[in-house]
Design a protein around this motif. Sequence first.
Motif, PDB file in Angstrom:
ATOM      1  N   PHE A  52      -6.625   6.954  46.080  1.00 21.77           N
ATOM      2  CA  PHE A  52      -8.065   7.270  46.031  1.00 21.77           C
ATOM      3  C   PHE A  52      -8.174   8.597  45.284  1.00 21.77           C
ATOM      4  CE2 PHE A  52      -6.001   8.528  49.962  1.00 21.77           C
ATOM      5  CZ  PHE A  52      -6.246   9.892  50.016  1.00 21.77           C
ATOM      6  N   ARG A  54      -8.636  12.244  44.932  1.00 22.83           N
ATOM      7  CA  ARG A  54      -8.444  13.278  45.952  1.00 22.83           C
ATOM      8  C   ARG A  54      -8.522  14.665  45.333  1.00 22.83           C
ATOM      9  NH1 ARG A  54      -2.329  13.340  47.893  1.00 22.83           N
ATOM     10  NH2 ARG A  54      -2.830  15.525  47.684  1.00 22.83           N
ATOM     11  N   PHE A  85     -11.888  16.627  54.719  1.00 21.58           N
ATOM     12  CA  PHE A  85     -10.512  17.007  55.015  1.00 21.58           C
ATOM     13  C   PHE A  85      -9.594  15.841  54.653  1.00 21.58           C
ATOM     14  CE2 PHE A  85     -13.211  19.426  57.893  1.00 21.58           C
ATOM     15  CZ  PHE A  85     -12.712  20.704  57.730  1.00 21.58           C
ATOM     16  N   PRO A  86      -8.309  16.116  54.537  1.00 21.68           N
ATOM     17  CA  PRO A  86      -7.395  14.998  54.302  1.00 21.68           C
ATOM     18  C   PRO A  86      -7.579  13.930  55.385  1.00 21.68           C
ATOM     19  CG  PRO A  86      -6.255  17.071  53.982  1.00 21.68           C
ATOM     20  CD  PRO A  86      -7.606  17.412  54.527  1.00 21.68           C
ATOM     21  N   ALA A  87      -7.686  12.701  54.955  1.00 20.62           N
ATOM     22  CA  ALA A  87      -7.879  11.545  55.837  1.00 20.62           C
ATOM     23  C   ALA A  87      -9.199  11.575  56.608  1.00 20.62           C
ATOM     24  CB  ALA A  87      -6.706  11.353  56.805  1.00 20.62           C
ATOM     25  N   GLN A  88     -10.031  12.584  56.335  1.00 19.50           N
ATOM     26  CA  GLN A  88     -11.352  12.653  56.982  1.00 19.50           C
ATOM     27  C   GLN A  88     -12.391  12.865  55.905  1.00 19.50           C
ATOM     28  OE1 GLN A  88     -11.306  15.593  60.273  1.00 19.50           O
ATOM     29  NE2 GLN A  88      -9.081  15.322  60.187  1.00 19.50           N
ATOM     30  N   PRO A  89     -12.806  11.770  55.268  1.00 29.48           N
ATOM     31  CA  PRO A  89     -13.734  11.924  54.150  1.00 29.48           C
ATOM     32  C   PRO A  89     -15.097  12.417  54.646  1.00 29.48           C
ATOM     33  CG  PRO A  89     -13.249   9.589  54.584  1.00 29.48           C
ATOM     34  CD  PRO A  89     -12.412  10.388  55.529  1.00 29.48           C
ATOM     35  N   ILE A 102     -14.130  21.185  50.412  1.00 33.62           N
ATOM     36  CA  ILE A 102     -13.110  20.132  50.342  1.00 33.62           C
ATOM     37  C   ILE A 102     -11.730  20.780  50.362  1.00 33.62           C
ATOM     38  CG2 ILE A 102     -13.012  19.967  47.785  1.00 33.62           C
ATOM     39  CD1 ILE A 102     -12.998  16.824  48.294  1.00 33.62           C
ATOM     40  N   PRO A 107     -10.241  13.103  50.356  1.00 32.27           N
ATOM     41  CA  PRO A 107     -10.898  12.164  49.445  1.00 32.27           C
ATOM     42  C   PRO A 107     -12.150  12.810  48.850  1.00 32.27           C
ATOM     43  CG  PRO A 107     -10.486  11.171  51.618  1.00 32.27           C
ATOM     44  CD  PRO A 107     -10.204  12.627  51.748  1.00 32.27           C
TER      45      PRO A 107
ATOM     46  N   MET B   1     -11.670  29.960  54.598  1.00 36.91           N
ATOM     47  CA  MET B   1     -11.159  29.535  53.286  1.00 36.91           C
ATOM     48  C   MET B   1     -11.358  30.693  52.313  1.00 36.91           C
ATOM     49  SD  MET B   1     -11.865  25.839  51.572  1.00 36.91           S
ATOM     50  CE  MET B   1     -13.523  26.016  50.933  1.00 36.91           C
ATOM     51  N   VAL B 193      -2.596  15.774  59.320  1.00 41.91           N
ATOM     52  CA  VAL B 193      -3.098  14.597  60.040  1.00 41.91           C
ATOM     53  C   VAL B 193      -3.192  13.378  59.131  1.00 41.91           C
ATOM     54  CG1 VAL B 193      -4.449  15.684  61.852  1.00 41.91           C
ATOM     55  CG2 VAL B 193      -5.481  15.369  59.589  1.00 41.91           C
ATOM     56  N   GLU B 194      -3.252  13.628  57.817  1.00 40.70           N
ATOM     57  CA  GLU B 194      -3.408  12.496  56.892  1.00 40.70           C
ATOM     58  C   GLU B 194      -2.095  11.763  56.676  1.00 40.70           C
ATOM     59  OE1 GLU B 194      -2.891  15.564  56.039  1.00 40.70           O
ATOM     60  OE2 GLU B 194      -2.259  15.822  53.944  1.00 40.70           O
ATOM     61  N   PHE B 205      -7.238   6.238  53.793  1.00 39.95           N
ATOM     62  CA  PHE B 205      -7.087   7.578  53.226  1.00 39.95           C
ATOM     63  C   PHE B 205      -5.852   8.283  53.761  1.00 39.95           C
ATOM     64  CE2 PHE B 205     -11.813   7.026  52.758  1.00 39.95           C
ATOM     65  CZ  PHE B 205     -11.796   6.948  51.373  1.00 39.95           C
ATOM     66  N   ARG B 206      -4.977   7.535  54.402  1.00 39.31           N
ATOM     67  CA  ARG B 206      -3.752   8.163  54.916  1.00 39.31           C
ATOM     68  C   ARG B 206      -2.601   7.866  53.960  1.00 39.31           C
ATOM     69  NH1 ARG B 206      -2.833   7.469  61.126  1.00 39.31           N
ATOM     70  NH2 ARG B 206      -1.749   9.442  60.759  1.00 39.31           N
ATOM     71  N   ASP B 234      -2.689  19.375  62.019  1.00 36.79           N
ATOM     72  CA  ASP B 234      -3.118  20.642  61.401  1.00 36.79           C
ATOM     73  C   ASP B 234      -3.900  21.513  62.364  1.00 36.79           C
ATOM     74  OD1 ASP B 234      -2.305  19.890  58.709  1.00 36.79           O
ATOM     75  OD2 ASP B 234      -3.951  18.456  58.773  1.00 36.79           O
ATOM     76  N   GLU B 262      -7.670  24.169  56.888  1.00 33.95           N
ATOM     77  CA  GLU B 262      -6.648  23.485  57.675  1.00 33.95           C
ATOM     78  C   GLU B 262      -5.275  24.117  57.507  1.00 33.95           C
ATOM     79  OE1 GLU B 262      -7.605  20.148  59.473  1.00 33.95           O
ATOM     80  OE2 GLU B 262      -8.989  21.858  59.410  1.00 33.95           O
TER      81      GLU B 262
END
Lengths: 404, 404
Positions: A52, A54, A85-89, A102, A107, B1, B193-194, B205-206, B234, B262
């Motif tokens: 996807f 990213r 977040f990664p794996a948390q679109p 992001i 994603p 961030m 977590v991804e 998305f993982r 994370d 994260e």
Amino acid sequence: MRGFRRRAEVREVEGVLEDRVEPLASEAVATCNAGGRVLCQEVVASLDIPQFDRSAMDGYALRAEETFGASAYAPTDMRVVGSAFPAQPFAGLVGPGEAIRIMTGAPVPVHVDAVVKVEDTRPGPTDDVVQICGAVSPGKNISSRGEDIRAGTTVFEPERALRPQDVAVLTALGIQEVMVYRRPRVDILVTGVELLAAGSRPEGFRIVDANSPMLEQLVLRDGGTPIGHPIATDDLDAIMTALSSCTGDAILICGGSSVGQEDHVPAAVRALGELAFHGIAMRPSSPAGVGFFGARPVFLLPGNPVSCLCAYDFFAGPSIRSLGGRPRNWTYRTRDLPLVRKLTSEIGRVDYARVRVVNDRIEPLMVSGASILSSTTRADGVVIVSADSEGYDAGDTATVHLYD
Amino acid sequence: MRGFRRRAEVREVEGVLEDRVEPLASEAVATCNAGGRVLCQEVVASLDIPQFDRSAMDGYALRAEETFGASAYAPTDMRVVGSAFPAQPFAGLVGPGEAIRIMTGAPVPVHVDAVVKVEDTRPGPTDDVVQICGAVSPGKNISSRGEDIRAGTTVFEPERALRPQDVAVLTALGIQEVMVYRRPRVDILVTGVELLAAGSRPEGFRIVDANSPMLEQLVLRDGGTPIGHPIATDDLDAIMTALSSCTGDAILICGGSSVGQEDHVPAAVRALGELAFHGIAMRPSSPAGVGFFGARPVFLLPGNPVSCLCAYDFFAGPSIRSLGGRPRNWTYRTRDLPLVRKLTSEIGRVDYARVRVVNDRIEPLMVSGASILSSTTRADGVVIVSADSEGYDAGDTATVHLYD
């Protein structure tokens, strides 16, 4: 007891081994154990990496065109409507004048087409505003789907020895196992009544078998699995029995290969299979030989450890590598360097000359005999003098194969 | 961030690691398992090799002076009074005009001082006579006691990585075990977590953790023993708990090292020990870092696999080698070759540029981002552009570190 009638040329022996030693069958191994193994299949990606779009940076995802004209002096304010977040679109929509926070690997939502990295932003007057301090073009800081590897692409060709990063690629693609060449199993058989097993203390006129542990390390180096055997005594029956017990893909038999009264190995190999060569025009290890039991090569290595190492390097090592699907060529690092002294050889004979490298120059070791094992530990490597050469003069450049 | 305030120079990070990472304690290993290990002791021979005068050839042992004048045209007849085999010495006396058959490796009796090799003899008129067809000088074809190694000699210095032939020398000397540097145990901890565990198929998305199996191979390459851990999520507590469970001599923690929301790893390292560096002037892997838990180095490796490999090669690899008593320097083979195209970098930043070698020339790979893992599998190696260089012009010579 008689001399060799004729000595085969090294090139001739190498040629027969090249022709007759074939890579072994394949086996499946789990990808996590495949490092260093040699693929015997092509590997084709069945999915895209990334799968996807990213973010390649921590920052803010937005429409690139809305950043045009932004600079540190005239930042553009964007409303921050959420985070990915990664794996948390980010689940919502990003509208005009809006951006989302992001994280790297997260994603990228549809409707946005660029990421401004956090270093190019400033916090806005309120928490939900970010100031964009530089323009980005569309696609910036986004790893687009398939950008790394596209489904259907060949990622590895057969014969590839898998690097650490290759294992990473296979793992990322979700490939759980791969077909690799089977590791050659190599029998190590040593003969000689005078020998005590490795690990003993020498006593009287008996010496310790130093070849088995050396050959074990060499086989491991070349990707094989060594199979140990008890020391065989010097009689034809004992040697034939020991050889018959070998089950490996290649056999190393060490000692008893010369032309003395106790040298029954050539006769045993001839009785059980084929003795293709016995006596080779090289120094050291001229009493070496090569035979075959069906397709399995048998290497007759002299008992003298230097000769044993030399014959291994010339004949057994390349064949073991080849059985495992690896290139036959020597694996020592090489350097081309000038010689400080001349290095003489004889036309028709290949020499395995131990040398030191001192101040980027090659110093041949003065060695009185082939039996000086410490010459291979004092040496930094070897220079091979080919059969058509009389050697090198001082100042000539030669290629040294470095032991380390 | 937030962005990095300052990025440390690669050289500075390397300097601290050189200063603070010390070889581990020693351990005894059996000589037969010592191949490839690094000695932390000097090895002194306690006996002579050979331990007795032994024949270097199959032939006839006699008094050299009795062969003077012998030739193929005028051979000298000698009476054969017995035989000597390895570990079976000739028990009698060899008188004037007499010789014994002797095999390679057999003890040479007193009263004789040379061996004529069998090729230089002919059978005599009767079984107990041999014709000597050439003169030999005293000592000829005899390996004299201590000629290879003399008792009291230092055979290996500390820091020696043991070669196959070194194991042979130790074995021949009857040395049953040696003191070597302990192999570094290296924790491999991945966060995110991804991530799905290596061996899974990616879904949604993982993505699959490709770094653990790569790092495992790299640690093995550098003489370490990898210790695996479950993937950590994370959050600061989870990462601190995971880091606290590490028992190795060095810790590799991968992912979460940047400046996103994260990225809790730097804070976790700081909370549990010392975060010496975070943010390094290099590309890729600028979010890398280095910390210490007491004497144990902690390497913060970016989650991006290319950056992870790069940061490993620069910082973790040399340190792991150094913990195991090995030289810190990179272990890839190198070649100096001309570039086909220019390779640009920035002053102040070290670049890890993936390149191919085609027809003995270096072709930089066109890579859009640091996240292109396949760049490290398509590449033949890397060119390091130092911080004080803006790169190379086409035609310049650069050093390529070859992956294979």
